[in-house]
Design an enzyme around this catalytic site. Sequence first.
Site, short mmCIF file in Angstrom:
data_model
loop_
_atom_site.label_atom_id
_atom_site.label_comp_id
_atom_site.label_asym_id
_atom_site.label_seq_id
_atom_site.Cartn_x
_atom_site.Cartn_y
_atom_site.Cartn_z
N LYS A 53 28.89 -14.05 72.51
CA LYS A 53 28.13 -15.21 72.08
C LYS A 53 27.85 -16.30 73.37
O LYS A 53 27.04 -16.68 73.46
CB LYS A 53 28.92 -15.92 70.90
CG LYS A 53 28.35 -17.19 70.59
CD LYS A 53 29.05 -17.58 69.43
CE LYS A 53 30.28 -18.50 69.61
NZ LYS A 53 30.25 -19.77 70.22
N ASN A 54 29.25 -16.60 73.83
CA ASN A 54 29.11 -17.75 74.76
C ASN A 54 28.67 -17.48 76.02
O ASN A 54 28.43 -18.33 76.95
CB ASN A 54 30.52 -18.25 74.78
CG ASN A 54 31.07 -19.08 73.64
OD1 ASN A 54 30.13 -19.10 72.59
ND2 ASN A 54 32.03 -19.49 73.42
N ARG A 90 26.38 -27.24 69.28
CA ARG A 90 26.64 -28.08 70.55
C ARG A 90 26.04 -27.55 71.58
O ARG A 90 25.46 -28.28 72.74
CB ARG A 90 28.02 -28.37 70.81
CG ARG A 90 28.68 -29.51 69.80
CD ARG A 90 29.96 -29.66 70.30
NE ARG A 90 29.90 -29.69 71.76
CZ ARG A 90 29.70 -30.85 72.40
NH1 ARG A 90 29.44 -32.09 72.02
NH2 ARG A 90 29.90 -30.65 73.92
N CYS A 95 31.98 -33.10 65.99
CA CYS A 95 31.99 -31.83 65.40
C CYS A 95 33.41 -31.45 64.95
O CYS A 95 34.11 -32.28 65.11
CB CYS A 95 31.64 -30.79 66.33
SG CYS A 95 32.69 -30.05 67.42
N ARG A 140 34.01 -34.04 71.52
CA ARG A 140 33.24 -33.19 72.50
C ARG A 140 31.89 -33.94 73.13
O ARG A 140 30.81 -33.42 72.89
CB ARG A 140 32.86 -31.90 71.86
CG ARG A 140 33.89 -31.17 71.39
CD ARG A 140 33.54 -29.83 70.55
NE ARG A 140 33.06 -28.70 71.60
CZ ARG A 140 32.53 -27.53 71.20
NH1 ARG A 140 32.41 -27.38 69.74
NH2 ARG A 140 32.12 -26.59 71.94
N ASP A 142 39.91 -20.76 72.22
CA ASP A 142 39.08 -19.89 71.17
C ASP A 142 40.04 -18.90 70.29
O ASP A 142 39.39 -18.11 69.68
CB ASP A 142 37.76 -19.23 71.69
CG ASP A 142 36.72 -20.41 72.05
OD1 ASP A 142 36.81 -21.65 71.69
OD2 ASP A 142 35.98 -20.08 72.78
N ARG A 175 28.41 -17.54 62.41
CA ARG A 175 28.08 -17.99 63.79
C ARG A 175 28.39 -17.22 64.87
O ARG A 175 27.80 -17.18 66.02
CB ARG A 175 28.47 -19.41 63.86
CG ARG A 175 28.08 -20.55 62.98
CD ARG A 175 28.42 -21.79 63.40
NE ARG A 175 27.90 -22.19 64.72
CZ ARG A 175 28.69 -23.30 65.22
NH1 ARG A 175 29.28 -24.04 64.82
NH2 ARG A 175 28.31 -23.45 66.46
N1 EPU Z 1 34.47 -32.69 77.55
C1 EPU Z 1 34.19 -33.93 78.07
N2 EPU Z 1 32.91 -34.25 78.43
C2 EPU Z 1 32.02 -33.36 78.55
C3 EPU Z 1 32.27 -32.10 78.55
C4 EPU Z 1 33.51 -31.75 77.96
O1 EPU Z 1 35.17 -34.71 77.93
O2 EPU Z 1 30.94 -33.89 79.37
C5 EPU Z 1 35.71 -32.16 77.10
C6 EPU Z 1 35.41 -31.75 75.60
O3 EPU Z 1 35.70 -32.71 74.89
C7 EPU Z 1 36.97 -30.79 75.71
C8 EPU Z 1 36.91 -30.36 77.17
O4 EPU Z 1 36.23 -31.08 77.73
O5 EPU Z 1 38.10 -31.41 75.18
C9 EPU Z 1 36.40 -28.68 77.22
O6 EPU Z 1 34.95 -28.53 76.89
P1 EPU Z 1 34.03 -27.76 77.24
O7 EPU Z 1 32.84 -28.59 77.49
O8 EPU Z 1 34.55 -26.63 78.48
O9 EPU Z 1 33.30 -27.08 75.97
P2 EPU Z 1 32.04 -26.55 75.45
O10 EPU Z 1 31.38 -26.07 76.82
O11 EPU Z 1 31.33 -27.35 74.79
C10 EPU Z 1 32.84 -23.78 75.50
C11 EPU Z 1 32.51 -22.91 74.56
C12 EPU Z 1 33.47 -23.21 73.38
C13 EPU Z 1 34.85 -23.25 73.88
C14 EPU Z 1 34.94 -24.28 75.20
C15 EPU Z 1 36.51 -24.31 75.88
C16 EPU Z 1 30.27 -22.33 74.51
C17 EPU Z 1 28.93 -22.43 74.00
N3 EPU Z 1 31.13 -22.94 73.84
O12 EPU Z 1 32.38 -25.17 75.04
O13 EPU Z 1 33.49 -22.26 72.40
O14 EPU Z 1 35.96 -23.35 72.88
O15 EPU Z 1 33.94 -24.14 76.12
O16 EPU Z 1 36.63 -22.84 76.39
O17 EPU Z 1 30.47 -21.86 75.67
C18 EPU Z 1 33.67 -20.84 70.26
O18 EPU Z 1 33.02 -20.04 70.80
O19 EPU Z 1 34.21 -21.24 69.25
C19 EPU Z 1 33.73 -22.37 70.85
C20 EPU Z 1 34.00 -23.51 70.45
#
Ligand code: EPU
Length: 418
Positions: A22-23, A93, A117, A122, A305, A397
């Site tokens: 998915k990701n 997101r 969320c 996030r 995850d 999802r």
């Molecule tokens: N963060 C910030 N500021 C930002 C971006 C992130 O503070 O601008 C913080 C977040 O709040 C969090 C941490 O940094 O505490 C890591 O967040 P990240 O941005 O890496 O998460 P994401 O990119 O929104 C992706 C996956 C998630 C997975 C996380 C961590 C996708 C579409 N989603 O989310 O997947 O948990 O990386 O590995 O790639 C899932 O599949 O169930 C899922 C939630």
Amino acid sequence: MDKLIIRGGIPLKGHVEAGGAKNAALPAMVASLLIGEPIRLHRVPRLGDVKTIIDLLNHLGVKVERSGQETLSLRTDGTSQLEAPYHLVKTMRASVLVLGPLVARFGRARVSLPGGCAIGPRPINLHLAALEKMGATVSLDSGYVEAKAPRLRGARITFDGQTVTGTENVMMAATLADGTTVLENAACEPEVVDLAALLNRMGARIDGAGTPTVSIEGVPQLHGAEHEIIPDRVETGTFMVAAAMTGGDVTINRCVPGHLEAIIEKLRETGALVEETDHSVRVRREEQMQGVNIRTHPYPGFATDMQAQFMALLSIAQGSSVITETVFENRFMHVNELLRMGADIKVIGTAAFVNGVPTLSGAPVMATDLRASASLVLAGLAAQGVTTVSRVYHLDRGYESIEQKLRGLGAHIERFTE
Ligand code: EPU
């Protein structure tokens, strides 16, 4: 709304195939915004989140065609719509991934802020700070972020925290920028590497993806390409935990065990037997499982995850375990539901203290987010009696045909539509 009804206590046995990740599929689909030629993606899973990104891409003028079970063709001829509206972003997101490509190709984008969320606030401040460093003007207005730049320019960006979609967003934007962009403290997840592989096939010049330093030399334009999405490591890991929890013997085919080393190590520590080849992994359990301590980390650490699924497993392992969540705030929503099934878990701050119980008992439970839902299904598979998991749309999802796949392994699991 659908429900899953699970009659637990059956050891899962047999073979199952991992689907596409998915990701990795979501950013790969979004990459179609960077060009006017088609991209063809293979192994795209049929999931709720994939449907959501298709709706968003359609809204932005991308034509998406599915051929066969697993192939999508995406083509953006030109877009008159540079806005990602709230109703599409709030459900997922990852929609924020359109920001970088739209600004890079069309010079402007307006994307609704995702808001809070289920697994924490996030924010997207790191995405925005990076685009600003590349010359974009970023403003916030009525819940929307607007970014403008006639042409982005290469920059040296040190992320103030590792972010997966942030790295992907900026990497996509940088492919069409003037000059070279260097990302420091970039996310190293396999999904980032997969996106870089696709972008390079499209003519981008990206080096170092999968390490904390990624360099992207901007090019004037990209072209169409064909790419196969990597297997889903979280789906694979979820089946591995299912095998261990039910005392079964399951082989997951078409996966990459190399993406799951931290998970495999912890499973072995619990006493499960894990055998790997390059493209399959077999998990068996003959002895009682033992408690282990877990701390989530960005890749290659133990994936957040997989935290909820491991909590379900550790709730029936012998002894005590401590699970520390360091990536997201508030990612313990499954705890209260596991308690209703007889688990013994206490949460203090970012740590969950789990005392293993001999067995869980089936109960009606409610899914609250994607991975929390997976943990409840796992608990239901191992529990005595019947578990009803409601709000299954969370599960849909991110897991393709989960009940068919589990039934193929001998599970008693049925879907009912209320
Ligand atoms: N963060 C910030 N500021 C930002 C971006 C992130 O503070 O601008 C913080 C977040 O709040 C969090 C941490 O940094 O505490 C890591 O967040 P990240 O941005 O890496 O998460 P994401 O990119 O929104 C992706 C996956 C998630 C997975 C996380 C961590 C996708 C579409 N989603 O989310 O997947 O948990 O990386 O590995 O790639 C899932 O599949 O169930 C899922 C939630």
